[in-house]
Design a protein around this motif. Structure first.
Motif, PDB file in Angstrom:
ATOM      1  N   LEU A   1     -31.204  18.245   7.875  1.00 46.09           N
ATOM      2  CA  LEU A   1     -32.066  19.412   8.113  1.00 46.09           C
ATOM      3  C   LEU A   1     -31.615  20.589   7.258  1.00 46.09           C
ATOM      4  CD1 LEU A   1     -32.606  19.216  11.965  1.00 46.09           C
ATOM      5  CD2 LEU A   1     -34.187  18.599  10.147  1.00 46.09           C
ATOM      6  N   LEU A   2     -30.311  20.751   7.108  1.00 44.10           N
ATOM      7  CA  LEU A   2     -29.795  21.842   6.285  1.00 44.10           C
ATOM      8  C   LEU A   2     -30.189  21.616   4.819  1.00 44.10           C
ATOM      9  CD1 LEU A   2     -28.115  24.403   6.603  1.00 44.10           C
ATOM     10  CD2 LEU A   2     -26.111  23.091   5.943  1.00 44.10           C
ATOM     11  N   LEU A   3     -30.057  20.354   4.367  1.00 38.51           N
ATOM     12  CA  LEU A   3     -30.437  20.013   2.992  1.00 38.51           C
ATOM     13  C   LEU A   3     -31.898  20.339   2.730  1.00 38.51           C
ATOM     14  CD1 LEU A   3     -28.917  16.536   2.010  1.00 38.51           C
ATOM     15  CD2 LEU A   3     -28.691  18.703   0.823  1.00 38.51           C
TER      16      LEU A   3
ATOM     17  N   ILE B   1     -33.187  25.282  15.501  1.00 40.96           N
ATOM     18  CA  ILE B   1     -33.618  25.924  14.264  1.00 40.96           C
ATOM     19  C   ILE B   1     -35.013  26.488  14.457  1.00 40.96           C
ATOM     20  CG2 ILE B   1     -34.318  25.517  11.883  1.00 40.96           C
ATOM     21  CD1 ILE B   1     -32.116  23.530  11.657  1.00 40.96           C
TER      22      ILE B   1
ATOM     23  N   LEU C   1     -26.770  31.616   4.002  1.00 36.09           N
ATOM     24  CA  LEU C   1     -27.341  30.576   4.857  1.00 36.09           C
ATOM     25  C   LEU C   1     -26.247  29.690   5.439  1.00 36.09           C
ATOM     26  CD1 LEU C   1     -30.088  29.589   5.771  1.00 36.09           C
ATOM     27  CD2 LEU C   1     -29.990  27.910   3.951  1.00 36.09           C
TER      28      LEU C   1
ATOM     29  N   GLU D   1     -25.478  29.225   9.324  1.00 40.29           N
ATOM     30  CA  GLU D   1     -25.443  27.905   9.952  1.00 40.29           C
ATOM     31  C   GLU D   1     -24.106  27.707  10.694  1.00 40.29           C
ATOM     32  OE1 GLU D   1     -27.698  25.789  10.282  1.00 40.29           O
ATOM     33  OE2 GLU D   1     -26.644  23.957  10.854  1.00 40.29           O
TER      34      GLU D   1
ATOM     35  N   LEU E   1     -37.943  18.598  -3.631  1.00 41.79           N
ATOM     36  CA  LEU E   1     -37.578  19.877  -3.016  1.00 41.79           C
ATOM     37  C   LEU E   1     -36.617  20.673  -3.892  1.00 41.79           C
ATOM     38  CD1 LEU E   1     -36.993  19.352   0.819  1.00 41.79           C
ATOM     39  CD2 LEU E   1     -38.932  20.367  -0.334  1.00 41.79           C
ATOM     40  N   TYR E   2     -35.713  19.959  -4.568  1.00 40.79           N
ATOM     41  CA  TYR E   2     -34.661  20.652  -5.311  1.00 40.79           C
ATOM     42  C   TYR E   2     -34.991  20.887  -6.779  1.00 40.79           C
ATOM     43  CZ  TYR E   2     -31.353  20.894  -1.525  1.00 40.79           C
ATOM     44  OH  TYR E   2     -30.748  21.231  -0.355  1.00 40.79           O
TER      45      TYR E   2
ATOM     46  N   LEU F   1     -36.353  14.676  -1.645  1.00 43.27           N
ATOM     47  CA  LEU F   1     -35.308  15.686  -1.843  1.00 43.27           C
ATOM     48  C   LEU F   1     -35.272  16.158  -3.295  1.00 43.27           C
ATOM     49  CD1 LEU F   1     -32.162  14.727   0.259  1.00 43.27           C
ATOM     50  CD2 LEU F   1     -33.785  16.577   0.608  1.00 43.27           C
TER      51      LEU F   1
ATOM     52  N   ARG G   1     -23.900  27.126  14.760  1.00 46.90           N
ATOM     53  CA  ARG G   1     -23.248  25.970  15.396  1.00 46.90           C
ATOM     54  C   ARG G   1     -22.141  26.414  16.326  1.00 46.90           C
ATOM     55  NH1 ARG G   1     -22.976  21.099  11.081  1.00 46.90           N
ATOM     56  NH2 ARG G   1     -25.142  21.268  10.485  1.00 46.90           N
TER      57      ARG G   1
ATOM     58  N   MET H   1     -27.078  17.703   8.878  1.00 43.67           N
ATOM     59  CA  MET H   1     -26.876  17.829   7.437  1.00 43.67           C
ATOM     60  C   MET H   1     -28.201  17.652   6.702  1.00 43.67           C
ATOM     61  SD  MET H   1     -24.944  15.366   4.822  1.00 43.67           S
ATOM     62  CE  MET H   1     -26.506  14.536   4.567  1.00 43.67           C
TER      63      MET H   1
END
Lengths: 307, 273
Positions: A125-127, B272, B248, B252, B20-21, B17, B256, A123
Motif C-alpha cells: 500500500l505504501l508503494l 489509511i 511521507l 507512515e 505508477l512509477y 507498479l 504505525r 508495504m
C-alpha cells in the motif's frame, strides 16, 4: 469514513439508540460542543460560500457592474449555448471513461494485495501511494514528456524499430487525458477496493469452493458482489473530482481536451463573468451529484451486504 | 486462501507498479541531464539546473509562501481535526453522522468548486487575495484527511486509561492533556505531515486564490509555458519528490506507532482511508 460508521454502529448496539431523542444523553452536549469548531468552519467557509455562488449565478454581469435582479438567464445560456453543452458532455464522458479505466486497472492490484499480500500488505500500500505524493503538476507534465512526439514512448518504439514514424494519437487528445488521470487517481481507486476485499470473510470463499464453484464463478458470485461497496466508493472518489480537473486537460488535451472546469476558470478570469461562471459551476455540481446519486441507487443492493 | 498468487496476477502487479512509477523515475533523469530540451536520449550529467534554482529569486519567494501556507494549514486543519475526531470517536450526539459527513464533504467536492466558492465570497467582501485566502481553502480540504488519520488514533486508544485518570482525580482538561493527547501524539504528527504535504502540492485552489503571493505549484505552472525553464523545473520537481518522500515516510512511521501504542497493529492497513 468507513471506520466512523462502523464505530457508530458498535456504540449504537450498546446503548440501544432510539429513533427519536427528546432528551439528550449526558454526552450529547459535549460531543456537539467539541465538534462545533470544525463544523462552524465548514459552515462559514464552505456552506455559506456555496450559497453565495448559487445566488451569484442568478445575478448578471454588466461589464463592471453587477446586476442583482434575480434571473435564470445564466442558466439559460449555460444550457442553450452549444459550447458549454459540448464541454459539459465531454467532461462527463472523459471522467466516465477515466473512472471505468482507473477502477478496472486498480481492481486486480487491490485483489492481489488483499489476498496475496500476506505480511507485506502495508508495504504494498505504501508503494502504491508514494508516486501520488509527487507534485501533481510535474507528474502531469512528465506524462507529456512520456507521450510526446519526441517522447519516451515514441523514442523507444522508434529505436526498437516497431514503428516507422512517431505515433501522434497519444498526445494532445482525450487519450492522453485518460492515461494521465488513470495514473493520478490510481491510489484513490485501489484503497477503497482493497479495504472492501480485505473485509471479506474467507470462509465464504471456502464455502463456495466446497459447494463446487470454480474460480471464475466464485469470483463473480461471491468476491465481486462483496467488494462492490469498495468499487462504488472508488468510482465516486475518482469520478467527482475528475469532472472538475483543469490542469490535465490544459496541458495534455489540446483543443479537443478542454473540459467544463477550464470554461469555469475562464469565466472567473479572462472573461470576467463570475455570474455565468457560477451558473456553470452550479450546473456541473447538480449534474455530477445526480449522476453520483443515480449510481449509488443503481448499486444499492450490493451496498446493503455486510462483508 | 493459499498464499501463492497466480503468475499472471503477479506479473500484472509488477507492470502496474512500473506504470505508477514511470513519471517519477524519469524526473531524476531529466533533472541531471545536460541538455536544455526535455527528451531522450540523454546527453550528459550536470548539476547546472540545481545551481539555477539557487539563483532564481521568484522561486525563493514562492517557496517561502508555500512553506508558510503549508505550516499554517497543517496546524489549522490538524487542530480542527482533533476536535472533530475526538467528538466522533468518543461522543454520541444528535446529527452526528450528518455533521461529520458535512465536514468530510471537501473530500468528494471538485477542488475547482471550493476555489470558486471562496473567490466569490472574497470578491463580494472586497477582500484582496493573499497567502491567507489560500490557507482558508487548504484548511478546508486538509481537515477531512486530518480527521481520517486522527479518528483511527482516537478509536484505537484504550478507553480504560482515560477512565483510570478520571478515577485518580484528574479533571477532564487534565485528562485530555496528560493522558489522551500523549497517546494520540503520533497520530497528530502524522496528520500534520500529511496536511503539510497536501497543501505544499495543491495547485487548483492556490491558483484561484493566491493573488500576487504565488505558491510553488503556481510558480511551476507559470514556468511550464517556457521550454527553456523546464530543466530547472525538473530539478525542482526532483527536490520536491525527495521532500515529499521523506515527509511521507515519517508520517507512515508515526501512523504505525500510533496504532502500536494503542496495541492494535491490525488496523494499520485500513486506517489509511
Amino acid at each position: 469514513m468507513q471506520q466512523e460508521s462502523l464505530a457508530g454502529k458498535g456504540r449504537a448496539k450498546i446503548w440501544q439508540k432510539p429513533h427519536f431523542l427528546p432528551v439528550m444523553r449526558p454526552g450529547g452536549w459535549h460531543g456537539l460542543a467539541l465538534i462545533s469548531p470544525p463544523f462552524v468552519y465548514s459552515l462559514l467557509m464552505l456552506a455559506a460560500p456555496l450559497l453565495l455562488v448559487f445566488l451569484l449565478s442568478m445575478w448578471t454581469q454588466n461589464y463592471l457592474e453587477l446586476d442583482r435582479t434575480v434571473t435564470l438567464a445564466n442558466y439559460r445560456e449555460a444550457i442553450s449555448e452549444e459550447l458549454y453543452r459540448v464541454l459539459m458532455v465531454r467532461s462527463l464522458v472523459i471522467s466516465g471513461v477515466v473512472t471505468v479505466v482507473t477502477v478496472m486497472l486498480a481492481y486486480p492490484i487491490a485483489y492481489y494485495v488483499a489476498f496475496f499480500g500476506g505480511k507485506r500488505k502495508s508495504m504494498w500500500l505504501l508503494l502504491i501511494t508514494i508516486p501520488f505524493w509527487t507534485s501533481y503538476l510535474i507528474r502531469v507534465f512528465l506524462w507529456k514528456v512520456i507521450l510526446g512526439y519526441n517522447g519516451v514512448v515514441n523514442g523507444s518504439l522508434l529505436g526498437l524499430g516497431f514503428i516507422e514514424e512517431p505515433l501522434s494519437f497519444i498526445l494532445y487528445n482525450a487519450n492522453a487525458v485518460v492515461i494521465t488521470l488513470a495514473h493520478a487517481w490510481a491510489p484513490f481507486a485501489i484503497l477503497p477496493i482493497f479495504v472492501s476485499l480485505a473485509r471479506i470473510d474467507k470462509s465464504l470463499l471456502e464455502a463456495a469452493r466446497d459447494l463446487g464453484d470454480g474460480p471464475i464463478r466464485r469470483f463473480l458470485r461471491v468476491t465481486l458482489p462483496l467488494s462492490m461497496p469498495g468499487v462504488v466508493a472508488a468510482s465516486l472518489i475518482v469520478f467527482i473530482p475528475t469532472v472538475g480537473d483543469y490542469v490535465t486537460p490544459r496541458l495534455l488535451g489540446g483543443t479537443n481536451g478542454l473540459m467544463i472546469a477550464n470554461m469555469i476558470q475562464i469565466q472567473f478570469g479572462k472573461a470576467n463573468n463570475a455570474p455565468l461562471g457560477s451558473a456553470l459551476a452550479v450546473s456541473a455540481m447538480i449534474v455530477v451529484a445526480s449522476i453520483s446519486i443515480a449510481f449509488v441507487l443503481f448499486n444499492r443492493r450490493f451496498l446493503k451486504v455486510k462483508g | 486462501m493459499s498464499a501463492k498468487p497466480p503468475r499472471s496476477l503477479f506479473t500484472y502487479a509488477v507492470i502496474y507498479l512500473i506504470f505508477l512509477y514511470a513519471p517519477v523515475l524519469l524526473l531524476p533523469l531529466f533533472a541531471f541531464n545536460d541538455s536544455a530540451i526535455i527528451a531522450l536520449p540523454l546527453s550528459g550529467f550536470t548539476f547546472h539546473w540545481f545551481g539555477l534554482l539557487w539563483e532564481t529569486k521568484a522561486l525563493h519567494e514562492a517557496l517561502y509562501n508555500s512553506l508558510l501556507i503549508a505550516v499554517v494549514t497543517a496546524i489549522g486543519s490538524t487542530t480542527l481535526g482533533i476536535f472533530a475526531a475526538r467528538a466522533a470517536a468518543r461522543y454520541e450526539f444528535p446529527g452526528k453522522r450528518g455533521i461529520v459527513g458535512f465536514i468530510m464533504v471537501p473530500l468528494v467536492l471538485p477542488e475547482i468548486i471550493v476555489g470558486v466558492a471562496l473567490i466569490v465570497v472574497l470578491i463580494q467582501l472586497g477582500l484582496s487575495l493573499s497567502a491567507w485566502t489560500v490557507i482558508i481553502g487548504h484548511v478546508l480540504i486538509c481537515t477531512p484527511f486530518a480527521i481520517a488519520i486522527l479518528q483511527s488514533a482516537f478509536n484505537n486508544m484504550d478507553r480504560s486509561l482515560e477512565e483510570a485518570s478520571m478515577d485518580l482525580g484528574e479533571n477532564k482538561i487534565g485528562t485530555f492533556f496528560r493522558v489522551i493527547l500523549p497517546l494520540v501524539t503520533p497520530g497528530i504528527i502524522s496528520s500534520l505531515l500529511i496536511s503539510f504535504t497536501i497543501s505544499l502540492d495543491e495547485f487548483i485552489i492556490a491558483f484561484f486564490l493566491t493573488g500576487t503571493d504565488a505558491t510553488l505549484p503556481v510558480y511551476i505552472w507559470s514556468q511550464l509555458r517556457f521550454p527553456a525553464r523546464l530543466p530547472a523545473i525538473m530539478a525542482l520537481g526532483f527536490l520536491m519528490v525527495l521532500l515529499s518522500f521523506i515527509l511521507l515516510l515519517a508520517a507512515e512511521y508515526f501512523r504505525r506507532r500510533a496504532n502500536r501504542i494503542a496495541g492494535n497493529p491490525q488496523s494499520s492497513d485500513e486506517s489509511i482511508f
